[in-house]
Design an enzyme around this catalytic site. Structure first.
Site, mmCIF file in Angstrom:
data_model
loop_
_atom_site.group_PDB
_atom_site.id
_atom_site.type_symbol
_atom_site.label_atom_id
_atom_site.label_comp_id
_atom_site.label_asym_id
_atom_site.label_seq_id
_atom_site.Cartn_x
_atom_site.Cartn_y
_atom_site.Cartn_z
ATOM 1 N N ASP A 53 0.843 -1.201 0.000
ATOM 2 C CA ASP A 53 0.000 0.000 0.000
ATOM 3 C C ASP A 53 0.877 1.249 0.000
ATOM 4 O OD1 ASP A 53 -1.972 1.854 0.192
ATOM 5 O OD2 ASP A 53 -2.688 1.270 2.172
ATOM 6 N N TRP A 54 1.285 1.660 -1.184
ATOM 7 C CA TRP A 54 2.078 2.875 -1.372
ATOM 8 C C TRP A 54 1.225 3.883 -2.137
ATOM 9 C CZ3 TRP A 54 7.547 0.960 -3.360
ATOM 10 C CH2 TRP A 54 8.228 0.332 -2.304
ATOM 11 N N GLU A 55 0.654 4.830 -1.438
ATOM 12 C CA GLU A 55 -0.264 5.779 -2.075
ATOM 13 C C GLU A 55 0.253 7.211 -2.113
ATOM 14 O OE1 GLU A 55 -4.451 5.303 -0.770
ATOM 15 O OE2 GLU A 55 -3.661 3.718 0.532
ATOM 16 N N ASN A 56 1.413 7.465 -1.511
ATOM 17 C CA ASN A 56 1.876 8.846 -1.382
ATOM 18 C C ASN A 56 2.241 9.484 -2.719
ATOM 19 O OD1 ASN A 56 2.591 7.209 1.183
ATOM 20 N ND2 ASN A 56 2.436 9.317 1.892
ATOM 21 N N LYS A 81 -0.057 15.686 -4.441
ATOM 22 C CA LYS A 81 1.113 14.932 -4.900
ATOM 23 C C LYS A 81 2.022 15.753 -5.814
ATOM 24 C CE LYS A 81 -1.021 10.351 -4.566
ATOM 25 N NZ LYS A 81 -2.076 10.808 -3.651
#
Length: 449
Positions: free
Chosen positions: A133-136, A148
């Protein structure tokens, strides 16, 4: 002449039933004869251990980790601080590991990731869902908009500091090139490392693919739910990611503004449709399994989904041919004994019963039409056909005593039920099987596995 006619008729039926579209084989299900799985990925350990509230997940055909924990042998999710040295800025504005991927050592990251995987998933024969879970930030420059955009600005400054002699135009082009190269390396090499270490797991990134069809708040009745063409094109450009994934994890979270609305179904349907499209283009031998992330409660609330929205999420996911659905939840679910009791009540009511309904219907359809060698999927993806037990033919009964609780489904398919399934669903065969009803075993296809 007779044999020629039979072959022609079979070919015509195939094209008619499949609408002239080749349906790729699917990877065999995680558990034998379980074409559609429901997972629990919420941190509800405290309900069982502290408050002595059993959520009865197993009773209602839900796959969960030991003690209903967030991570374990069934599903493990890696957040930014759990895997390697993921460069990012968190929601509070704190900087981590160089902020941008081109400013952090990939070797350092992979070494730390190896240690983290061994610690979090000690079982080398891990056969569950491995979700990163990499959403940055997103690996594509053009998708880092809004909050972003900071990653683009940081990348431009990083390039400017290294090459002050370049023009601003060249600096921007260089920043984009270097960012996308580093982002791709971080995501791809992390995925490949995880698959090398735990090869039996189902690995992929949460929220990939995305559809960006969030304009229901502004479009109202004009909302179509369709993924913008530019976003589908950008998904095509991520072929490198799909090829290295062994599962896809889109999300179908419903906000309360969508409650029991036509827009909710449009939103979910097109997100799943895009995920299934990507699943079919990722590999040549089989379509990737799709496990859609959902919430049993509306996003950012503790209000349970209505019966209609259970159909919109769970039902739609099964009918579209996904391998399963994953229910994610927050710490709120287990924050108090009352919270645990609320989840349990919902589980023993509409949620649990509907899950049993869909998982059983999917299993019956697979057995009756696909000989357990494939799963039933809609013939027409945009239809409103669902894999439901027919209420006039089946009953779901829950039995409980002092020591156990169990669910029993009683009934049998009637002729009109069979006709409905045949008219609305077709078989997607598992690897090694082919034919209209997955009745033909193919050694050639097995060798591709």
């Amino acid at each position: 002449m007779y044999h020629i006619w039979i072959k022609f008729l079979a070919a015509w039926i195939f094209l008619k039933r499949f609408n002239g579209v080749h349906v790729m084989q699917a990877k065999a299900p995680m558990y034998r004869n379980e074409p559609f799985l429901v997972f629990w990925n919420a941190p509800t350990t405290q309900c069982r251990l502290r408050y002595k509230v059993d959520l009865d997940l197993k009773t209602f055909h839900i796959v969960s980790n030991a003690n209903d924990s967030l991570s374990g042998s069934a599903v493990t999710i890696f957040y930014p601080n759990h895997l390697g040295v993921y460069p990012h800025i968190d929601d509070r504005g704190h900087f981590f590991h160089g902020i941008i991927p081109q400013n952090e050592s990939l070797t350092k990251h992979l070494n730390k990731s190896k240690s983290d995987i061994n610690r979090i998933i000690p079982l080398k024969a891990f056969h569950g869902l491995g979700v990163i879970d990499w959403e940055n930030w997103r690996p594509q420059w053009d998708r880092n908009w809004g909050s972003k955009n900071v990653y683009r600005n940081r990348s431009i400054q990083f390039a400017r500091d290294l090459h002050p002699e370049l023009s601003e135009d060249k600096i921007r082009r260089l920043a984009k090139k270097e960012y996308e190269k580093a982002a791709k390396s971080f995501m791809r090499d992390t995925l490949l490392l995880a698959e090398e270490m735990r090869p039996d797991g189902y690995w992929g990134y949460y929220l990939y693919p995305d559809c960006q069809n969030y304009d229901y708040k502004t479009k109202g009745d004009q909302y179509t739910g369709k993924c913008p063409e530019i976003e589908m094109s950008r998904n095509d450009q991520l072929l490198w990611l799909w090829r290295d994934s062994t599962a896809l994890f889109p999300n179908v979270y419903l906000e309360i503004i969508l409650r029991s609305s036509d827009n909710a179904l449009k939103f979910v349907h097109h997100r799943l449709k895009e995920a299934m499209r990507i699943a079919s283009m990722a590999r040549e031998d089989y379509a990737l399994p799709v496990f859609a992330y959902a919430r049993p409660f509306y996003a950012y609330t503790f209000e349970p989904l209505t019966q209609e929205d259970l159909v919109t999420t769970v039902g739609e996911t099964a009918a579209m041919g996904a391998a399963g659905i994953v229910f994610w939840g927050s710490m709120q679910y287990a924050s108090t004994v009352d919270s645990c009791q609320k989840v349990k009540k919902y589980m023993n009511g509409p949620l649990g019963r509907y899950i049993v309904n869909v998982t059983t219907a999917a299993k019956i359809c697979s057995r009756v039409f696909c000989r357990k060698n494939g799963r039933c999927v809609r013939k027409h993806s945009d239809s409103n056909a669902f894999l439901h037990l027919f209420p006039e033919s089946f009953r779901i009964m829950v039995y409980a005593n002092a020591t156990e609780k169990k669910v029993i489904v009683k009934g049998k398919l009637e002729l009109e039920n069979l006709i409905y399934l045949r008219e609305n669903f077709m078989c997607q065969c598992y690897q090694g099987w082919k034919g209209l009803y997955c009745e033909e075993y193919s050694i050639k296809d097995i060798r591709k596995i």
